[in-house]
Write an enzyme that holds these catalytic residues in place. Structure first.
Site, PDB file in Angstrom:
ATOM      1  N   HIS A  41      12.622  -3.924   5.201  1.00 44.67           N
ATOM      2  CA  HIS A  41      12.890  -4.836   6.225  1.00 44.67           C
ATOM      3  C   HIS A  41      13.433  -5.695   5.202  1.00 44.67           C
ATOM      4  CE1 HIS A  41       8.932  -3.955   8.479  1.00 44.67           C
ATOM      5  NE2 HIS A  41       9.753  -3.026   9.376  1.00 44.67           N
TER       6      HIS A  41
ATOM      7  N   ARG B  52      14.639  -9.270   9.391  1.00 51.78           N
ATOM      8  CA  ARG B  52      13.847  -7.942   9.243  1.00 51.78           C
ATOM      9  C   ARG B  52      14.355  -6.277   9.392  1.00 51.78           C
ATOM     10  NH1 ARG B  52       8.710  -6.866   9.220  1.00 51.78           N
ATOM     11  NH2 ARG B  52       7.608  -5.204  10.939  1.00 51.78           N
TER      12      ARG B  52
ATOM     13  N   ASN C 276      11.714   0.206  10.461  1.00 55.84           N
ATOM     14  CA  ASN C 276       9.836   1.387   9.450  1.00 55.84           C
ATOM     15  C   ASN C 276       9.137   1.760  11.233  1.00 55.84           C
ATOM     16  OD1 ASN C 276       8.082   1.683   7.258  1.00 55.84           O
ATOM     17  ND2 ASN C 276       6.721   0.085   8.003  1.00 55.84           N
TER      18      ASN C 276
ATOM     19  N   HIS D 146       6.842  -3.594   0.231  1.00 52.52           N
ATOM     20  CA  HIS D 146       6.369  -4.749   1.638  1.00 52.52           C
ATOM     21  C   HIS D 146       6.113  -6.184   1.632  1.00 52.52           C
ATOM     22  CE1 HIS D 146       8.084  -2.269   5.508  1.00 52.52           C
ATOM     23  NE2 HIS D 146       7.180  -0.927   3.760  1.00 52.52           N
TER      24      HIS D 146
ATOM     25  N   TYR E 145       2.702   5.137  13.663  1.00 50.32           N
ATOM     26  CA  TYR E 145       3.722   4.977  13.162  1.00 50.32           C
ATOM     27  C   TYR E 145       5.584   5.144  13.371  1.00 50.32           C
ATOM     28  CZ  TYR E 145       0.455   1.319  12.631  1.00 50.32           C
ATOM     29  OH  TYR E 145      -0.617  -0.214  12.819  1.00 50.32           O
ATOM     30  N   ALA E 146       5.209   5.922  12.811  1.00 45.44           N
ATOM     31  CA  ALA E 146       6.696   6.447  12.168  1.00 45.44           C
ATOM     32  C   ALA E 146       7.371   6.259  10.819  1.00 45.44           C
ATOM     33  CB  ALA E 146       7.680   6.831  13.624  1.00 45.44           C
ATOM     34  N   THR E 147       6.591   5.376   9.885  1.00 44.59           N
ATOM     35  CA  THR E 147       7.370   4.888   9.124  1.00 44.59           C
ATOM     36  C   THR E 147       8.711   5.779   8.168  1.00 44.59           C
ATOM     37  OG1 THR E 147       6.181   5.890   7.333  1.00 44.59           O
ATOM     38  CG2 THR E 147       4.893   3.369   8.937  1.00 44.59           C
ATOM     39  N   THR E 148       9.216   4.776   7.146  1.00 48.32           N
ATOM     40  CA  THR E 148      10.556   4.898   6.600  1.00 48.32           C
ATOM     41  C   THR E 148       9.930   5.923   5.629  1.00 48.32           C
ATOM     42  OG1 THR E 148      11.035   2.602   7.448  1.00 48.32           O
ATOM     43  CG2 THR E 148      12.522   4.516   5.005  1.00 48.32           C
TER      44      THR E 148
ATOM     45  N   GLU F 263       1.729  -3.746   0.345  1.00 46.25           N
ATOM     46  CA  GLU F 263       2.325  -4.421   1.077  1.00 46.25           C
ATOM     47  C   GLU F 263       1.301  -5.725   0.427  1.00 46.25           C
ATOM     48  OE1 GLU F 263       3.726  -5.969   4.623  1.00 46.25           O
ATOM     49  OE2 GLU F 263       3.002  -3.768   5.094  1.00 46.25           O
TER      50      GLU F 263
END
Length: 319
Positions: A22, A64, A71, A117, A165-168, A179
């Site tokens: 982001h 973002r 993300n 993050h 979520y299918a995050t990076t 985070e």
């Protein structure tokens, strides 16, 4: 503890550190850019550590994202989309990242990715776990939490059958979300950056010890498992009509019980939590989640235990 009870895991040779997933979360961006220029701090014997800026166009604009949330697009449909002229920038970028660090789910994927993050919520130094059966990552989190003590380091488990979520970072065999907050978007605070830096340091130290053959006996950590995303109260026009109650604001990870205040309307009406069990809210009033219709997420406390692990490398004298 007998040797037959030790689970042998492959050594971790390729590690990436992502910043700028982001483009307005500046701690990771500043750290990654620094490490790209001077990476001595993150290098460890026996492994490659690659700092990488994931969303450079969003970073340049300090926003973002450009077209959609990077993300959230590392799912098979987006990673397999045909590249055409009007494909969203972040989907194209996801495919590029998957090509460099993946392919996701394959033996060729990077072993470990730290994805850095910031949040506007009062979450402190939070680690994000994607798989409750990932013994290696649970052991790493146990090591990091002990290294940071007495400072609190909550672990958020985002494993959920209905929330994908299918995050990076999910490109890697072992995805690690970092985070740290509260920090306004578009701002970098020295204290927040330092907390993030320490997490990465301790994580890399753990990997080096593991690669050198150190055994890690069974361990148990407390995690907060995500249960539900909670939206703001809205009117018939889908507009937010109540804000986070002052008694809930900044109370990430604190117990929320039946009858506790959640929201406050501008007319002074208090909207309370109605539930039959204690939950622990987090991502409370996160600025980036207004568009996602999310006021906070509800979690429950649970414990996860990791098995006794050791690297399966035969030659412990790693050069």
């Amino acid at each position: 503890m007998t040797s037959c009870s030790v689970v042998h895991k492959p050594p971790v040779r390729r590690v990436a550190i992502f910043g700028g997933t982001h483009g307005n979360e500046l701690s990771g961006i500043f750290l990654v850019k620094h490490w790209q220029e001077n990476g001595a701090e993150i290098q460890r014997t026996g492994m490659e550590v690659k700092p990488f800026l994931t969303n450079p166009r969003a970073v340049k604009k300090c926003t973002r994202y450009i077209d959609c949330d990077l993300n959230r697009v590392f799912d098979p449909d987006n990673l397999g989309r045909t590249v055409v002229e009007d494909i969203p920038y972040e989907v194209r970028r996801a495919q590029e990242i998957n090509h460099i660090f993946g392919p996701k789910g394959s033996d060729d994927a990077y072993d470990l990715i730290f994805d850095l993050h910031n949040t506007t919520s009062n979450m402190g130094s939070t680690l994000i776990l994607e798989n409750s059966s990932d013994d290696f990552t649970i052991q790493m989190f146990h090591y990091i939490k002990n290294a940071l003590a007495p400072e609190c380091c909550p672990v958020l488990l985002i494993e959920h059958p209905n929330l994908k979520y299918a995050t990076t970072r999910s490109v890697a065999k072992h995805p690690v979300g970092v985070e740290v907050g509260p920090q306004p978007h578009g701002v970098v605070r020295a204290d927040t950056l330092d907390k993030m830096r320490k997490i990465v340091k301790h994580g890399l130290d753990f990997v080096q010890l593991f690669n050198e053959g150190k055994e890690f006996p069974p361990c148990t950590i407390e995690v907060y498992k995500i249960m539900e995303k909670v939206d703001y109260p809205r009117n018939k026009n889908d507009e937010v009509i109540a804000i986070i109650h002052p008694k809930l604001q900044d109370q990430d990870w604190q117990p929320l019980n039946n009858g506790d205040p959640l929201f406050l309307t501008l007319d002074g009406e208090v909207i309370v939590y109605k539930g039959d069990c204690t939950v622990y809210p987090t991502f409370i009033n996160e600025a980036a989640y207004y568009e996602k219709k999310q006021a906070f997420v509800k979690t429950i406390k649970m414990e996860l235990t990791a098995e006794h692990i050791r690297s399966s490398v035969l030659d412990r004298n790693i050069s």
